[in-house]
Design a protein around this motif. Structure first.
Motif, PDB file in Angstrom:
ATOM      1  N   HIS A  56       0.798  -1.249  -0.010  1.00 23.15           N
ATOM      2  CA  HIS A  56      -0.055  -0.104  -0.055  1.00 23.15           C
ATOM      3  C   HIS A  56       0.805   1.209  -0.199  1.00 23.15           C
ATOM      4  CE1 HIS A  56      -4.156  -1.932  -0.011  1.00 23.15           C
ATOM      5  NE2 HIS A  56      -3.674  -2.416   0.945  1.00 23.15           N
ATOM      6  N   GLN A  57       2.135   1.061   0.595  1.00 16.55           N
ATOM      7  CA  GLN A  57       3.056   2.214   0.464  1.00 16.55           C
ATOM      8  C   GLN A  57       3.488   2.618  -0.827  1.00 16.55           C
ATOM      9  OE1 GLN A  57       6.075   2.924   3.471  1.00 16.55           O
ATOM     10  NE2 GLN A  57       4.901   1.827   5.213  1.00 16.55           N
ATOM     11  N   LEU A  58       3.776   1.467  -1.488  1.00 16.36           N
ATOM     12  CA  LEU A  58       4.308   1.572  -3.013  1.00 16.36           C
ATOM     13  C   LEU A  58       3.122   2.149  -3.675  1.00 16.36           C
ATOM     14  CD1 LEU A  58       6.473   1.184  -5.032  1.00 16.36           C
ATOM     15  CD2 LEU A  58       5.534  -1.060  -5.067  1.00 16.36           C
ATOM     16  N   LEU A  59       1.920   1.614  -3.535  1.00 14.71           N
ATOM     17  CA  LEU A  59       0.751   2.026  -4.516  1.00 14.71           C
ATOM     18  C   LEU A  59       0.338   3.472  -4.016  1.00 14.71           C
ATOM     19  CD1 LEU A  59      -1.364  -1.182  -3.853  1.00 14.71           C
ATOM     20  CD2 LEU A  59      -0.538  -0.239  -6.300  1.00 14.71           C
ATOM     21  N   GLN A  60       0.664   3.962  -3.196  1.00 11.80           N
ATOM     22  CA  GLN A  60       0.183   5.503  -2.696  1.00 11.80           C
ATOM     23  C   GLN A  60       1.472   6.230  -3.340  1.00 11.80           C
ATOM     24  OE1 GLN A  60      -2.659   6.392  -1.131  1.00 11.80           O
ATOM     25  NE2 GLN A  60      -1.951   8.313  -2.321  1.00 11.80           N
ATOM     26  N   LYS A  61       2.522   5.758  -3.344  1.00 13.05           N
ATOM     27  CA  LYS A  61       3.590   6.665  -4.014  1.00 13.05           C
ATOM     28  C   LYS A  61       3.539   6.832  -5.389  1.00 13.05           C
ATOM     29  CE  LYS A  61       7.901   6.292  -0.756  1.00 13.05           C
ATOM     30  NZ  LYS A  61       9.088   5.953  -0.568  1.00 13.05           N
ATOM     31  N   ILE A  62       3.082   5.512  -6.098  1.00 18.74           N
ATOM     32  CA  ILE A  62       2.854   5.648  -7.346  1.00 18.74           C
ATOM     33  C   ILE A  62       1.502   6.361  -7.710  1.00 18.74           C
ATOM     34  CG2 ILE A  62       2.040   4.351  -9.561  1.00 18.74           C
ATOM     35  CD1 ILE A  62       3.685   1.717  -8.070  1.00 18.74           C
ATOM     36  N   THR A  63       0.654   6.546  -6.742  1.00 21.23           N
ATOM     37  CA  THR A  63      -0.532   7.064  -7.084  1.00 21.23           C
ATOM     38  C   THR A  63      -0.167   8.737  -7.116  1.00 21.23           C
ATOM     39  OG1 THR A  63      -1.907   5.405  -5.862  1.00 21.23           O
ATOM     40  CG2 THR A  63      -3.142   7.637  -6.402  1.00 21.23           C
ATOM     41  N   ASP A  64       0.388   9.235  -5.934  1.00 21.31           N
ATOM     42  CA  ASP A  64       0.866  10.460  -5.918  1.00 21.31           C
ATOM     43  C   ASP A  64       1.610  10.942  -7.167  1.00 21.31           C
ATOM     44  OD1 ASP A  64      -0.318  10.559  -3.315  1.00 21.31           O
ATOM     45  OD2 ASP A  64       1.289  10.257  -2.371  1.00 21.31           O
ATOM     46  N   THR A  65       2.527  10.285  -7.802  1.00 19.59           N
ATOM     47  CA  THR A  65       3.232  10.567  -8.884  1.00 19.59           C
ATOM     48  C   THR A  65       2.415  10.504 -10.041  1.00 19.59           C
ATOM     49  OG1 THR A  65       5.248   9.405  -7.784  1.00 19.59           O
ATOM     50  CG2 THR A  65       5.297   9.752 -10.055  1.00 19.59           C
ATOM     51  N   THR A  66       1.463   9.781 -10.084  1.00 16.50           N
ATOM     52  CA  THR A  66       0.660   9.470 -11.224  1.00 16.50           C
ATOM     53  C   THR A  66      -0.267  10.838 -11.394  1.00 16.50           C
ATOM     54  OG1 THR A  66       0.901   7.218 -11.467  1.00 16.50           O
ATOM     55  CG2 THR A  66      -1.162   8.193 -12.503  1.00 16.50           C
ATOM     56  N   ILE A  67      -0.887  11.315 -10.156  1.00 15.19           N
ATOM     57  CA  ILE A  67      -1.738  12.304 -10.035  1.00 15.19           C
ATOM     58  C   ILE A  67      -0.936  13.880 -10.710  1.00 15.19           C
ATOM     59  CG2 ILE A  67      -2.901  14.029  -8.506  1.00 15.19           C
ATOM     60  CD1 ILE A  67      -3.823  11.487  -7.113  1.00 15.19           C
ATOM     61  N   ALA A  68       0.373  13.563 -10.133  1.00 13.44           N
ATOM     62  CA  ALA A  68       1.153  14.917 -10.546  1.00 13.44           C
ATOM     63  C   ALA A  68       1.463  14.887 -11.929  1.00 13.44           C
ATOM     64  CB  ALA A  68       2.299  15.100  -9.484  1.00 13.44           C
ATOM     65  N   TYR A  69       1.847  13.797 -12.371  1.00 14.39           N
ATOM     66  CA  TYR A  69       2.157  13.463 -14.008  1.00 14.39           C
ATOM     67  C   TYR A  69       0.903  13.770 -14.852  1.00 14.39           C
ATOM     68  CZ  TYR A  69       3.497  10.833 -17.812  1.00 14.39           C
ATOM     69  OH  TYR A  69       3.917  10.201 -19.097  1.00 14.39           O
ATOM     70  N   LEU A  70      -0.266  13.395 -14.441  1.00 10.89           N
ATOM     71  CA  LEU A  70      -1.304  13.728 -15.238  1.00 10.89           C
ATOM     72  C   LEU A  70      -1.899  14.993 -15.220  1.00 10.89           C
ATOM     73  CD1 LEU A  70      -3.533  10.413 -14.730  1.00 10.89           C
ATOM     74  CD2 LEU A  70      -2.155  10.919 -16.930  1.00 10.89           C
ATOM     75  N   LYS A  71      -1.719  15.710 -13.915  1.00  9.98           N
ATOM     76  CA  LYS A  71      -1.964  16.960 -14.041  1.00  9.98           C
ATOM     77  C   LYS A  71      -1.002  17.887 -14.805  1.00  9.98           C
ATOM     78  CE  LYS A  71      -4.210  17.576  -9.235  1.00  9.98           C
ATOM     79  NZ  LYS A  71      -4.151  18.097  -8.066  1.00  9.98           N
ATOM     80  N   ALA A  72       0.345  17.633 -14.812  1.00  2.00           N
ATOM     81  CA  ALA A  72       1.152  18.110 -15.648  1.00  2.00           C
ATOM     82  C   ALA A  72       0.840  18.130 -17.235  1.00  2.00           C
ATOM     83  CB  ALA A  72       2.688  17.798 -15.176  1.00  2.00           C
ATOM     84  N   LYS A  73       0.360  16.970 -17.331  1.00  2.00           N
ATOM     85  CA  LYS A  73       0.045  16.761 -19.045  1.00  2.00           C
ATOM     86  C   LYS A  73      -1.274  17.277 -19.305  1.00  2.00           C
ATOM     87  CE  LYS A  73       1.407  11.862 -20.109  1.00  2.00           C
ATOM     88  NZ  LYS A  73       1.205  10.841 -20.306  1.00  2.00           N
ATOM     89  N   VAL A  74      -2.211  17.513 -18.501  1.00  6.45           N
ATOM     90  CA  VAL A  74      -3.293  18.439 -18.740  1.00  6.45           C
ATOM     91  C   VAL A  74      -2.821  19.853 -18.647  1.00  6.45           C
ATOM     92  CG1 VAL A  74      -5.502  19.352 -17.847  1.00  6.45           C
ATOM     93  CG2 VAL A  74      -4.996  17.000 -17.677  1.00  6.45           C
ATOM     94  N   HIS A  75      -1.891  20.309 -18.066  1.00  7.17           N
ATOM     95  CA  HIS A  75      -1.356  21.897 -17.825  1.00  7.17           C
ATOM     96  C   HIS A  75      -0.658  21.751 -19.287  1.00  7.17           C
ATOM     97  CE1 HIS A  75      -0.187  25.616 -16.426  1.00  7.17           C
ATOM     98  NE2 HIS A  75       0.998  25.290 -16.681  1.00  7.17           N
ATOM     99  N   ALA A  76      -0.091  20.896 -19.689  1.00  3.56           N
ATOM    100  CA  ALA A  76       0.994  21.028 -20.991  1.00  3.56           C
ATOM    101  C   ALA A  76       0.009  20.867 -22.291  1.00  3.56           C
ATOM    102  CB  ALA A  76       1.739  19.784 -21.240  1.00  3.56           C
TER     103      ALA A  76
END
Length: 341
Positions: free
Chosen positions: A176-196
């Motif tokens: 669950h710790q790994l899944l949360q780290k991946i989730t936090d990164t993915t959210i930031a990544y997709l937000k950056a893609k939308v911004h781009a």
């Protein structure tokens, strides 16, 4: 303004003259012009060089005129950004030399600055938007946290992902710790893609169907829900869970704009299980693109009739195969464009 906004209107649940069409993995390995680039550059060079990624993204649009483009990239650029080494071995596939197997391994995984570590993706988006010239929308994507965990723990592709499941079931806290780290990164990544500049995002849960419905809720769905919650007010979110027909009811209440369906679930069942009010995407068997073009056209027309033209995006039930003839891919796209209710 996007000139051809059919895809965005379908995502919005509006009535359309015909359903929009694109194909998962449309940018890539079945196209001769892609193979020319592949001869010169290795896989991650193609992903990490904005000029190459944007060129590969628009190649199928020039040839077939789909209603949406999807940025050429790979789900495994996210683990790479998190300081997990990922190689792409020819004739083998993804290979992670140092798989995650313990809490100590999870502790070493970083949550990166996505704008720095994945800057090349944002540059590729900008270049692609320029090439598309507001003709059609651009889709950005990411792998689901569970699907990325599968590779990070297994260390390679697998038919069962037994080591990934063992890790989740014997060390749930670490998982669950790994899944949360991946989730936090993915959210930031997709937000950056939308911004781009991407117009919609898709989450690929390619290995969700490996889990039982109960385990799916615990190890996959709750993390996808976090991604939807974080992104849905910024851009439409499509969720594609391969083999996850059992979760369509929960998915339909999630705030996602559309749900992808694979070819093992009929249009009728998909509409029933999802409650009948959400846009669905799919679900042509990629291997069926090996049928004769005339047969493909008949099957695609029937598929549209089965799903209905509204709240529907024509697609495959998984990525296009490398051995599909170009004229067969064209027959698939043309059948949709020629469709009349």
């Amino acid at each position: 303004m996007i000139k051809n906004d059919l895809f965005l209107r379908a995502l919005n649940g509006e009535n359309v003259e015909r359903p929009p069409v694109w194909m998962m993995r449309q940018a890539g390995r079945y196209l001769p012009e892609f193979m020319e680039i592949k001869k010169k550059y290795d896989f991650f060079t193609r992903c990490q060089t904005p000029e190459l990624a944007s060129e590969i993204t628009v190649q199928p649009i020039r040839r077939f005129g789909m209603d949406a483009a999807i940025l050429f990239s790979d789900i495994l650029v996210v683990p790479q950004a998190m300081d997990i080494e990922v190689q792409m071995k020819p004739n083998f596939g993804p290979y992670l030399p140092n798989p995650i197997r313990s809490i100590a391994d999870v502790d070493r995984v970083v949550i990166p600055d996505v704008n720095k570590e994945l800057d090349y993706v944002m540059k590729a988006i900008a270049m692609t938007k320029e090439k598309l010239a507001s003709e059609i929308p651009l889709i950005g994507f990411a792998g689901s946290p569970w699907t990325l965990l599968c590779y990070c723990v297994q260390g390679e592709g697998s038919k069962t992902f037994d080591k990934a499941k063992e890790f989740c079931f014997t060390q749930p806290e670490a998982a669950h710790q790994l899944l949360q780290k991946i989730t936090d990164t993915t959210i930031a990544y997709l937000k950056a893609k939308v911004h781009a500049g991407v117009n919609a995002v898709q989450v690929f849960d390619s290995w969700g169907g490996m889990l039982s419905p109960t385990d799916y809720k615990e190890f996959s769905w709750q993390y996808i829900q976090q991604i939807i919650d974080a992104l849905k007010d910024l851009a439409p979110v499509i969720v594609f869970g391969k083999g996850c027909w059992f979760a369509l009811g929960d998915m339909a209440k999630s705030g996602a704009a559309a749900l992808g369906v694979d070819w093992t679930c009929s249009a009728r069942n998909a509409r029933y299980l999802s409650g009948g009010n959400i846009t669905l995407q799919g679900n042509f068997d990629p291997s069926r693109l090996l049928s004769p073009p005339e047969e493909i056209k008949k099957m695609v027309t029937q598929m549209i009739r089965d799903f209905g033209k509204d709240k529907y995006i024509v697609n495959l039930g998984h990525g296009i195969l490398p051995n599909v003839p170009v004229e067969n891919a064209k027959a698939f796209i043309d059948a949709v464009k020629e469709f009349r209710p």
